[in-house]
Design an enzyme around this catalytic site. Structure first.
Site, short mmCIF file in Angstrom:
data_model
loop_
_atom_site.label_atom_id
_atom_site.label_comp_id
_atom_site.label_asym_id
_atom_site.label_seq_id
_atom_site.Cartn_x
_atom_site.Cartn_y
_atom_site.Cartn_z
N ASP A 50 0.85 -1.19 0.00
CA ASP A 50 0.00 0.00 0.00
C ASP A 50 0.89 1.25 0.00
O ASP A 50 1.81 1.36 0.81
CB ASP A 50 -0.87 -0.01 1.27
N ASP A 54 -4.05 3.78 3.03
CA ASP A 54 -5.46 3.41 3.27
C ASP A 54 -5.60 1.94 3.68
O ASP A 54 -6.72 1.45 3.84
CB ASP A 54 -6.33 3.73 2.04
N ASP A 58 -1.87 -1.15 -3.70
CA ASP A 58 -2.20 -0.39 -4.89
C ASP A 58 -1.05 -0.45 -5.91
O ASP A 58 0.01 -1.02 -5.63
CB ASP A 58 -2.52 1.06 -4.53
N ASP A 228 -9.82 -16.39 -15.84
CA ASP A 228 -10.58 -16.83 -14.67
C ASP A 228 -11.69 -17.80 -15.09
O ASP A 228 -12.51 -17.48 -15.94
CB ASP A 228 -11.19 -15.59 -14.02
N GLU A 282 -7.71 -20.96 -15.98
CA GLU A 282 -7.96 -21.59 -14.69
C GLU A 282 -8.93 -22.73 -14.95
O GLU A 282 -10.11 -22.51 -15.19
CB GLU A 282 -8.55 -20.61 -13.69
O1 ISL Z 1 -12.64 -23.71 -5.47
C1 ISL Z 1 -13.27 -22.70 -5.44
C2 ISL Z 1 -14.76 -22.72 -5.52
O2 ISL Z 1 -15.25 -23.51 -4.45
C3 ISL Z 1 -12.61 -21.42 -5.31
O3 ISL Z 1 -11.35 -21.51 -4.74
C4 ISL Z 1 -12.47 -20.61 -6.56
O4 ISL Z 1 -13.68 -19.93 -6.63
C5 ISL Z 1 -12.29 -21.31 -7.91
O5 ISL Z 1 -11.05 -21.91 -7.97
C6 ISL Z 1 -12.45 -20.26 -9.02
O6 ISL Z 1 -11.56 -19.19 -8.74
C7 ISL Z 1 -11.60 -18.02 -9.55
O7 ISL Z 1 -12.93 -17.52 -9.73
C8 ISL Z 1 -13.60 -17.01 -8.61
C9 ISL Z 1 -12.75 -16.13 -7.68
O8 ISL Z 1 -13.38 -16.00 -6.41
C10 ISL Z 1 -11.37 -16.73 -7.48
O9 ISL Z 1 -10.55 -15.86 -6.70
C11 ISL Z 1 -10.76 -16.97 -8.85
O10 ISL Z 1 -9.41 -17.45 -8.74
C12 ISL Z 1 -14.76 -16.20 -9.14
O11 ISL Z 1 -14.25 -15.24 -10.04
#
Ligand code: ISL
Length: 585
Positions: A50, A54, A58, A228, A282
């Site tokens: 930070d 705050d 950042d 994601d 992911e």
């Molecule tokens: O395993 C999971 C669900 O029960 C979580 O750890 C995670 O939500 C999952 O791996 C998906 O993660 C990604 O999408 C989510 C977010 O909360 C996570 O931080 C992100 O890495 C929703 O965007």
């Protein structure tokens, strides 16, 4: 699930190029490229540094630590979402894709950070969160306002059934995956929090919007994306109810939509193919077969996927079971046995998982040697290594004593229904102390100053780990034998070392219950990695073939003993890296 991994790994092993098997696929030389050779460091900006007091990290805070990253020797930064967000899920709920979150700074700060990274030869990949947006995104505000609004089909709306939601699908963050909203009494789909409505990828206008925002950031100079929950973007449009078995693993249905590959191949054709970028998806909930298809270079989809098998070994929902080293070894063997058209991502922790030294090492008596051992593990495996902020200084899980200490929307959303299922609060708290996502989100520990030097304020958005006086970057930078310098040395050994990067992987003792030992055989050298992943001393005999191997690096001061690696006395959490010129299995 493990069974199919075994079958898959056997089939992949068979596919390697041998005299007997000379099919074009198996003998195709690997396509060498920067994102296979370089090491990634994930920054969770809210908790990194930070700059304005705050209590929230950042971009100027990151800028102030660019030399630290350069000293460590990483090559790529993965930045968790930096976009405008109400922070229902700490930035994974985006309100404006073309604006920097106000707590994090300005677009000028982003440009200064990007230039600062590039000037140091460090690339930047950013987080692409396009399975869902924030419910405060303008698109959703329009979509919710009326069935006739032109943005209605940017999201997934369905009428209710029998006075309730359209089906029994669950949200990962508690309750139903459907929420009633707007004047028409319909429900919208949200796999995650209610404030994270799922986008409708069937709508070509949505796909065009996504491709546009991707180009916006690539044209600013970003070097790629972490995507994601990308396997979830294609939905089963008949929305069938789940049976009891499916309800145990809803992610498997959510990640098997019929148009996933079509959408990603279109994204590749429209955007990714036009830039020299790295993409890592992911792969939450996907099967090994789907992983193969997503990352097969001949299919022009994405480069890498994060498989959770290692980082979440022993996990069953919010429960963390014990696991055996043999199981962990099998997972690394499986992911390293990929043919030359695929490439693994290797990681032990991230912002969604507990700290690696607490999960895989010993974060008490043997915190330092076990953290170094894990460094050697992650940086000598076959695949692109992803480090997570704080891992390089041996940060540990946080000692949570009550539920009000947690921030995580996943915990808050599931709390009531888990307790309603008969689980006691202490049992749930005990499990969360093993597996909570908040363990990885406590502020980075920079020094023994107030708030661990994370902020000049007197409070951080999430409590600092009380061990910060001992565990902090300032101590690590000062101590030549620190965890930080061990990571730095390994990154230096690995950089440009094609034997360690591309060399064949072979586990030389798969059945040993406490020693993890494997070789990496390249064209010039073979490396031997010996890891005593236990609190006990042990002897280990790799055999005479290794008697001329030279010790390259170890995490403990050498005791007396014969040179070479034929027969070893190993102390608790002792890790050794040897190098030999003979290519031996
Ligand atoms: O395993 C999971 C669900 O029960 C979580 O750890 C995670 O939500 C999952 O791996 C998906 O993660 C990604 O999408 C989510 C977010 O909360 C996570 O931080 C992100 O890495 C929703 O965007």
């Amino acid at each position: 699930m493990k069974h199919c991994y075994l079958l898959l790994s056997i089939s992949l092993l068979m596919a390697n190029c041998t005299e007997k098997n000379t099919t074009e696929e198996a003998c195709n030389p690997i396509n060498k490229t920067w994102w296979k050779e370089q090491a990634v460091y994930q920054i969770y900006p809210r908790s990194f540094k930070d700059s304005d007091g705050d209590g929230i990290g950042d971009l100027q805070g990151i800028i102030s630590k660019l030399d630290y990253l350069d000293t460590l020797g990483i090559d790529i930064v993965w930045l968790s979402p930096h976009f405008d967000s109400p922070n229902a899920d700490n930035g994974y709920d985006i309100r404006d894709y073309r604006k920097v979150m106000k707590e994090f700074g300005t677009m000028e700060d982003f440009g200064q950070m990007l230039n600062g990274l590039h000037e140091r030869g460090i690339k930047l990949i950013i987080d692409l969160v396009v399975n869902h947006t924030s419910d405060e995104h303008e698109w959703f505000q329009q979509s919710m306002s009326s069935k006739d609004n032109p943005y209605r089909d940017y999201y997934i709306w369905r009428p209710g059934k029998n006075g309730g939601p359209p089906n029994n699908w669950p949200s990962f963050f508690g309750g139903s995956a459907w929420e009633k909203a707007g004047p028409d009494g319909e429900y919208y789909l949200h796999y995650f929090a209610k404030k994270q409505p799922d986008l409708n990828w069937e709508n070509p206008k949505v796909r065009a919007e996504v491709y546009g925002l991707m180009k916006f950031w690539l044209d600013k100079g970003a070097d790629g994306f972490r995507m994601d929950v990308i396997p979830l973007i294609s939905k089963h449009l008949d929305f069938p109810d789940m049976d009891a078995e499916m309800l145990k693993h809803p992610e498997q249905l959510y990640a098997s939509g019929p148009r996933l590959h079509e959408f990603i191949q279109e994204m590749n054709a429209e955007v990714l193919s036009k830039y020299d970028v790295m993409t890592v998806g992911e792969a939450f909930g996907v099967s090994p077969e789907l992983t193969q298809r997503l990352t097969d270079e001949r299919r022009n989809e994405i480069n890498l996927v994060f498989l959770f098998d290692v980082a979440r070994i022993g996990r069953e929902g919010w429960l963390q079971h014990d696991w055996a080293l043999k199981e962990l070894k099998g997972l690394f063997t499986m992911q390293s046995a990929l043919d030359n058209f695929h490439w693994p991502a290797v990681f032990l922790n991230n912002h969604d998982n507990p700290r690696s030294v607490s999960k895989f090492g010993n974060d008490a008596e043997y915190r330092v040697p076990s953290a170094k051992l894990l460094a050697m593990l992650i940086l000598t495996q076959r695949g692109t290594p992803f480090l997570y902020q704080g891992e390089e200084i041996g940060m540990t899980n946080y000692p949570f004593h009550s539920f009000d200490e947690f921030d995580d929307v996943e915990i808050r959303g599931n709390y009531a229904q888990i307790l309603a299922s008969g689980v006691s609060e202490e049992a749930y708290l005990r499990e969360l102390n093993k597996s909570s996502r908040d363990h990885a989100r406590t502020p980075m520990q920079w020094s023994d100053d107030n708030q661990a030097g994370f902020t000049s304020g007197d409070k951080s958005w999430l409590a600092v780990n009380p061990n910060y006086r001992e565990v902090n970057a300032k101590n690590e930078l000062a101590g030549p034998n620190s965890i930080f310098h061990f990571y730095r040395q390994l990154l230096e050994i690995r950089k440009g070392n094609e034997d360690l990067i591309y060399g064949d992987y072979f586990d030389i003792a798969p059945d040993n219950p406490q020693v993890f030992a494997y070789t990496r055989t390249g064209t010039k050298a073979t490396y031997l990695v010996i890891l005593n992943m236990s609190d006990n001393r042990t002897t280990f005999e790799p055999g005479p073939a290794y008697e001329n191997y030279e010790l390259v690096l170890s995490n403990l001061e050498a005791e007396s003993g014969k040179p070479g690696a034929a027969s070893l006395e190993l102390r608790p959490w002792e890790a050794r890296l040897y190098r030999g010129n003979n290519s031996v299995r």
